[in-house]
Design an enzyme around this catalytic site. Sequence first.
Site, PDB file in Angstrom:
ATOM      1  N   ASP A 223     -15.647  -8.506   0.231  1.00  0.00           N
ATOM      2  CA  ASP A 223     -16.484  -7.408  -0.258  1.00  0.00           C
ATOM      3  C   ASP A 223     -17.626  -7.943  -1.119  1.00  0.00           C
ATOM      4  OD1 ASP A 223     -14.679  -5.688   0.999  1.00  0.00           O
ATOM      5  OD2 ASP A 223     -13.454  -5.508  -0.809  1.00  0.00           O
TER       6      ASP A 223
ATOM      7  N   GLY B  11     -14.770 -18.208   5.008  1.00  0.00           N
ATOM      8  CA  GLY B  11     -14.077 -18.592   3.789  1.00  0.00           C
ATOM      9  C   GLY B  11     -14.807 -19.687   3.034  1.00  0.00           C
TER      10      GLY B  11
ATOM     11  N   VAL C 218      -9.932  -5.569   8.871  1.00  0.00           N
ATOM     12  CA  VAL C 218      -8.704  -5.293   9.622  1.00  0.00           C
ATOM     13  C   VAL C 218      -7.511  -5.187   8.677  1.00  0.00           C
ATOM     14  CG1 VAL C 218      -7.088  -6.186  11.333  1.00  0.00           C
ATOM     15  CG2 VAL C 218      -9.561  -6.392  11.714  1.00  0.00           C
TER      16      VAL C 218
ATOM     17  N   TYR D 153       0.828  -1.203   0.000  1.00  0.00           N
ATOM     18  CA  TYR D 153       0.000   0.000   0.000  1.00  0.00           C
ATOM     19  C   TYR D 153       0.865   1.256   0.000  1.00  0.00           C
ATOM     20  CZ  TYR D 153      -3.848  -3.041   1.579  1.00  0.00           C
ATOM     21  OH  TYR D 153      -4.797  -4.026   1.685  1.00  0.00           O
TER      22      TYR D 153
ATOM     23  N   ASP E 155     -10.339  -7.066  -7.802  1.00  0.00           N
ATOM     24  CA  ASP E 155     -11.307  -6.886  -6.722  1.00  0.00           C
ATOM     25  C   ASP E 155     -12.746  -6.799  -7.216  1.00  0.00           C
ATOM     26  OD1 ASP E 155      -8.990  -6.698  -5.264  1.00  0.00           O
ATOM     27  OD2 ASP E 155      -9.664  -4.991  -4.071  1.00  0.00           O
TER      28      ASP E 155
END
Length: 326
Positions: A263, A232, A170, A107, A299
Amino acid sequence: MKKQIDVITIGESMVVFNPLQDVSFIDSHLFMKQIAGAESNVAIGLSRFGHKVGWISRLSNDVFGYFVHNILRGNGVDTSFVEFDDTYPTGLLIKERIIQNQTNVYYYRKNTAASYIGPEVLDDKYLAQAKYLFITGITPVLSESCHETIFSAIKMAKQLGLKIVFDPNVRYKLIDNEAAYKNMLHEIVGLVDYFLPGKEEAKFLCGFDTPEEISKFYLAMNDELTIVLKLGEKGCYYKSADQEEYIEGIKVDKVVDSIGAGDGFTAGFVSGLLDGLNIRESLIQANIVGAMIVQSNGDIEGFPNRNQFNSYKDFVLDPEKDEVNR
């Protein structure tokens, strides 16, 4: 006021450079340009299902900011309350896959435009149009102004009667003070309607290991809460004051990219609630969307529209269908 927006969310979106090869960044030469950000991912996922979604954020007034904005707008997300910043950049995220199915993420988000989101961007008339507010634990740790914005949004949403969905998401690299971080997230849990942690996230936050222990801890904190633990490939588990159940996961033969699955799960779940499905039905839908996401590279690229979802749902829930109908 008539509800004109289904969901409003607030948070940062970043530009992603995603390698086309499963080698180190040093040896990668070809990258896909994409976007990432939990809140914008969920916004796009819900929009593709046909829901009306508003995304509040700040972007740099340059090509990176325009790229993110165009992706959101192109997916039908309302960006009326997105501000463009002439000083600070849009965040950057670089992926690296040295071993297939194992992704390293780097990041570059310090002092980004989104970290300067402030409570002044909130508009009670805009929020009053919505049914749900979706927030994550990422935004309030980006900066003090972001922290103030999220808590102001929660207060405003509760006053206006919105349901609040909270995914802690998190990010260990953003934690400076672990105890303060956990206290802050738990303060949010005490104020929301739906809490959607992954099991390992919940274990980190509360110290308990089993879904039953975790849910007991959080329901003692907020007895009006519905907690949904993402498990999961095993599916999920939920508990409220009067309901409790494990929902079996969807088998996937090949995982291409697991980032963004949570998401997708959230978008599928909230979409179900908006469509009037019960909790169990909404979570079955959430599991299916999550399974679809992990089979695509990126994503948001695996987020289905309604027809694509229905087709995949029919197949996974009725695997006896012949090859022609697959």
